[in-house]
Write an enzyme that holds these catalytic residues in place. Structure first.
Site, PDB file in Angstrom:
ATOM      1  N   ASP A  17      -4.734  18.642 -15.679  1.00  0.00           N
ATOM      2  CA  ASP A  17      -5.068  17.417 -16.112  1.00  0.00           C
ATOM      3  C   ASP A  17      -4.377  17.325 -17.578  1.00  0.00           C
ATOM      4  O   ASP A  17      -5.043  17.999 -18.485  1.00  0.00           O
ATOM      5  CB  ASP A  17      -6.658  17.173 -16.063  1.00  0.00           C
ATOM      6  CG  ASP A  17      -7.032  15.587 -16.555  1.00  0.00           C
ATOM      7  OD1 ASP A  17      -6.445  15.065 -17.137  1.00  0.00           O
ATOM      8  OD2 ASP A  17      -8.193  15.386 -16.019  1.00  0.00           O
ATOM      9  N   LYS A  19      -6.201   6.031 -20.404  1.00  0.00           N
ATOM     10  CA  LYS A  19      -6.434   6.607 -21.850  1.00  0.00           C
ATOM     11  C   LYS A  19      -4.985   6.379 -22.379  1.00  0.00           C
ATOM     12  O   LYS A  19      -4.691   5.289 -22.527  1.00  0.00           O
ATOM     13  CB  LYS A  19      -6.891   8.248 -21.721  1.00  0.00           C
ATOM     14  CG  LYS A  19      -7.995   8.157 -20.684  1.00  0.00           C
ATOM     15  CD  LYS A  19      -9.297   7.804 -20.702  1.00  0.00           C
ATOM     16  CE  LYS A  19     -10.126   7.581 -19.886  1.00  0.00           C
ATOM     17  NZ  LYS A  19     -10.654   9.130 -19.281  1.00  0.00           N
ATOM     18  N   ARG A  78       1.045  -1.107  -0.120  1.00  0.00           N
ATOM     19  CA  ARG A  78       0.091  -0.023  -0.078  1.00  0.00           C
ATOM     20  C   ARG A  78       0.761   1.352  -0.053  1.00  0.00           C
ATOM     21  O   ARG A  78       0.505   2.244  -0.613  1.00  0.00           O
ATOM     22  CB  ARG A  78      -1.074   0.099   1.088  1.00  0.00           C
ATOM     23  CG  ARG A  78      -1.593   1.422   1.262  1.00  0.00           C
ATOM     24  CD  ARG A  78      -3.032   1.426   2.089  1.00  0.00           C
ATOM     25  NE  ARG A  78      -2.970   0.494   3.120  1.00  0.00           N
ATOM     26  CZ  ARG A  78      -2.524   0.903   4.540  1.00  0.00           C
ATOM     27  NH1 ARG A  78      -1.746   1.936   4.415  1.00  0.00           N
ATOM     28  NH2 ARG A  78      -2.560   0.171   5.453  1.00  0.00           N
ATOM     29  N   TYR A  84     -13.832  16.820 -17.170  1.00  0.00           N
ATOM     30  CA  TYR A  84     -14.385  15.593 -17.152  1.00  0.00           C
ATOM     31  C   TYR A  84     -15.547  15.407 -16.233  1.00  0.00           C
ATOM     32  O   TYR A  84     -15.468  15.814 -15.066  1.00  0.00           O
ATOM     33  CB  TYR A  84     -13.111  14.538 -16.750  1.00  0.00           C
ATOM     34  CG  TYR A  84     -13.394  13.164 -16.766  1.00  0.00           C
ATOM     35  CD1 TYR A  84     -14.054  12.502 -17.829  1.00  0.00           C
ATOM     36  CD2 TYR A  84     -13.616  12.394 -15.689  1.00  0.00           C
ATOM     37  CE1 TYR A  84     -14.343  11.086 -17.919  1.00  0.00           C
ATOM     38  CE2 TYR A  84     -13.831  11.132 -15.511  1.00  0.00           C
ATOM     39  CZ  TYR A  84     -14.385  10.383 -16.681  1.00  0.00           C
ATOM     40  OH  TYR A  84     -14.717   9.281 -16.587  1.00  0.00           O
TER      41      TYR A  84
HETATM   42  C1  LIG Z   1     -11.070   9.450 -18.131  1.00  0.00           C
HETATM   43  C2  LIG Z   1     -10.559  10.683 -17.664  1.00  0.00           C
HETATM   44  C3  LIG Z   1     -10.519  10.948 -16.253  1.00  0.00           C
HETATM   45  C4  LIG Z   1     -10.912  10.002 -15.154  1.00  0.00           C
HETATM   46  O1  LIG Z   1      -9.859   8.937 -15.341  1.00  0.00           O
HETATM   47  P1  LIG Z   1     -10.138   7.228 -14.890  1.00  0.00           P
HETATM   48  O2  LIG Z   1      -9.317   6.621 -15.376  1.00  0.00           O
HETATM   49  O3  LIG Z   1     -11.705   7.082 -15.829  1.00  0.00           O
HETATM   50  O4  LIG Z   1     -10.550   7.181 -13.287  1.00  0.00           O
HETATM   51  C5  LIG Z   1     -10.089  12.232 -15.843  1.00  0.00           C
HETATM   52  N1  LIG Z   1      -9.705  13.350 -16.770  1.00  0.00           N
HETATM   53  C6  LIG Z   1     -10.140  13.168 -18.056  1.00  0.00           C
HETATM   54  C7  LIG Z   1      -9.617  14.200 -18.896  1.00  0.00           C
HETATM   55  C8  LIG Z   1     -10.279  11.968 -18.363  1.00  0.00           C
HETATM   56  O5  LIG Z   1     -10.511  11.935 -19.708  1.00  0.00           O
END
Ligand SMILES: *Cc1c(COP(=O)(O)O)cnc(C)c1O
Length: 387
Positions: free
Chosen positions: A180, A205, A56, A108
């Site tokens: 982000d 992604k 962890r 998001y």
């Molecule tokens: C998908 C996404 C998230 C969240 O990520 P997860 O891996 O689905 O929890 C956050 N920011 C953006 C821009 C995203 O496309």
């Protein structure tokens, strides 16, 4: 902390993604970094100072991923979480009651839900502004603003924020800037070099890149933030598993190849969509007519592979989503396969209709994650449902 002395600094990003931080297993020489599938570690003696005690808190496979993302983003330390939203949550955990966070108004949907349904109960204030407009950002700052949180380009409207300019505003007010960077990845955009303090990714992604695993990554630019984040990840228990860490590491090896191909395909597809009579408007940062094309060219080395577009006729939506032979109607983005989504009912369903309408997430808006297939096959597939 990342030991940059170990790193071959002369390597380009194209080579760094392949070799990662250590790259191989220091104990056996295994060229594929091993999956240390363990929860705990042998303690060699009383009072011994060991790097690994409990997964962890830390795990060698996760550390390799964390150091790799820190290296690619040019940060001080990296952290790998179970999902992208867990990484977003960890950044919010830096806040205390009474603090104010200024957010992009086009974010998001899951981040929006995290704020509205959970974090607003914790006496941390959140406001949303159009971060494409610097005057609105300045006007949105309050005496208790501790963080500005932006996505650029935004999901799904592809608005671009000027990271360096917003970083200047944040610094003037003693606030952190979190970016982000999911859509462009460090291959095309390095927010820390532009003044950001924190970079966040949904590793699910482009970084993992194959629609086969969930992950979140976060990079900080200072020792102080790294210490806070080390406490948060081990205490909230949100760290990424060894197997998933390995999958993301493997994905990153082809990041350069994939990002170039995603972009090359997206430019072809966007130009094709542009001349299609059934398409109303295209949102793609790589088109010179995009309002922030110049800002993008200045702060990023590429435009990525995400395109949103609206149809003239809403009755065609279902056919486009469900009628393709190759492009799949599925949530998510950034993997090898092209995916098409309907933000209104999928990724952004948690956002109230009034706000969606204001931002432009209407019933005619579709979002395409352009994959790495043959561009002509993607175009032919779209032509079969659009023409
Ligand atoms: C998908 C996404 C998230 C969240 O990520 P997860 O891996 O689905 O929890 C956050 N920011 C953006 C821009 C995203 O496309």
């Amino acid at each position: 902390m990342l030991d940059y002395t170990k790193i071959k600094k002369e390597l380009s990003l194209d080579s760094l993604v392949v070799h990662g931080y250590q790259g191989h297993d220091p104990y056996t020489g295994s060229v594929s970094f091993p999956i240390y599938q363990t929860s705990t570690y042998l303690n060699p003696g009383l009072n011994s100072d060991i790097e690994y005690s409990y997964t962890r808190c830390s795990n060698p496979t996760r550390s390799e991923l964390e150091n790799t993302i820190a290296l690619l983003e040019g940060g001080e330390a990296g952290f790998a979480f179970a999902t992208g939203l867990a990484a977003v949550l960890a950044s919010f955990s830096l806040m205390s009651a009474g603090d104010h966070v200024l957010m992009s108004d086009d974010i998001y949907g899951g981040t929006y839900r995290l704020i509205e349904l959970i974090w607003k109960r914790y006496k941390v204030e959140f406001d949303y502004v159009d971060v494409g407009d610097l005057e609105s950002v300045k006007a949105g700052i309050k005496p208790n603003t501790k963080m500005i949180f932006i996505e650029t380009p935004t999901n799904p409207m592809m608005k671009v924020a000027d990271i360096a300019a917003i970083s200047k505003i944040a610094k003037e007010h003693g606030a952190l800037l979190a970016v982000d960077n999911t859509f462009l990845t460090p291959y095309f955009q390095k927010p820390i070099e532009l003044g950001a303090d924190i970079v966040i990714h949904s590793g699910t992604k482009y970084l993992a890149g194959h629609h086969d695993t969930m992950a979140g990554l976060l990079v900080v630019n200072s020792k102080k933030l790294a210490d806070k984040m080390t406490l948060i990840i081990k205490t909230e228990g949100s760290g990424l598993s060894p197997l998933d860490s390995w999958l993301v590491l493997r994905g990153i090896k082809t990041l350069a190849l994939r990002m170039k191909r995603h972009e090359e395909n997206a430019i072809k597809v966007a130009n094709w969509l542009k001349q299609n009579k059934n398409v109303e408007k295209i949102y793609f940062v790589g088109l010179p007519e995009h309002p922030s094309y110049e800002v993008s060219k200045r702060q990023s080395t590429g435009f990525g592979g995400m395109i949103s577009f609206t149809l003239k006729d809403v009755t065609k939506v279902e056919k486009v989503l469900c009628g393709c032979k190759m492009i799949m109607f599925a949530e998510s983005l950034g993997g090898t396969e092209s995916l098409i989504t309907y933000p209104m009912t999928q990724t952004h369903a948690s956002i109230p209709k009034a706000i969606r309408d204001k931002i432009g997430i209407t019933d005619k808006l579709l979002r395409l994650s352009v994959g790495v297939e043959d561009a002509d096959d993607i175009i032919n597939d779209l032509a079969s449902v659009l023409d």
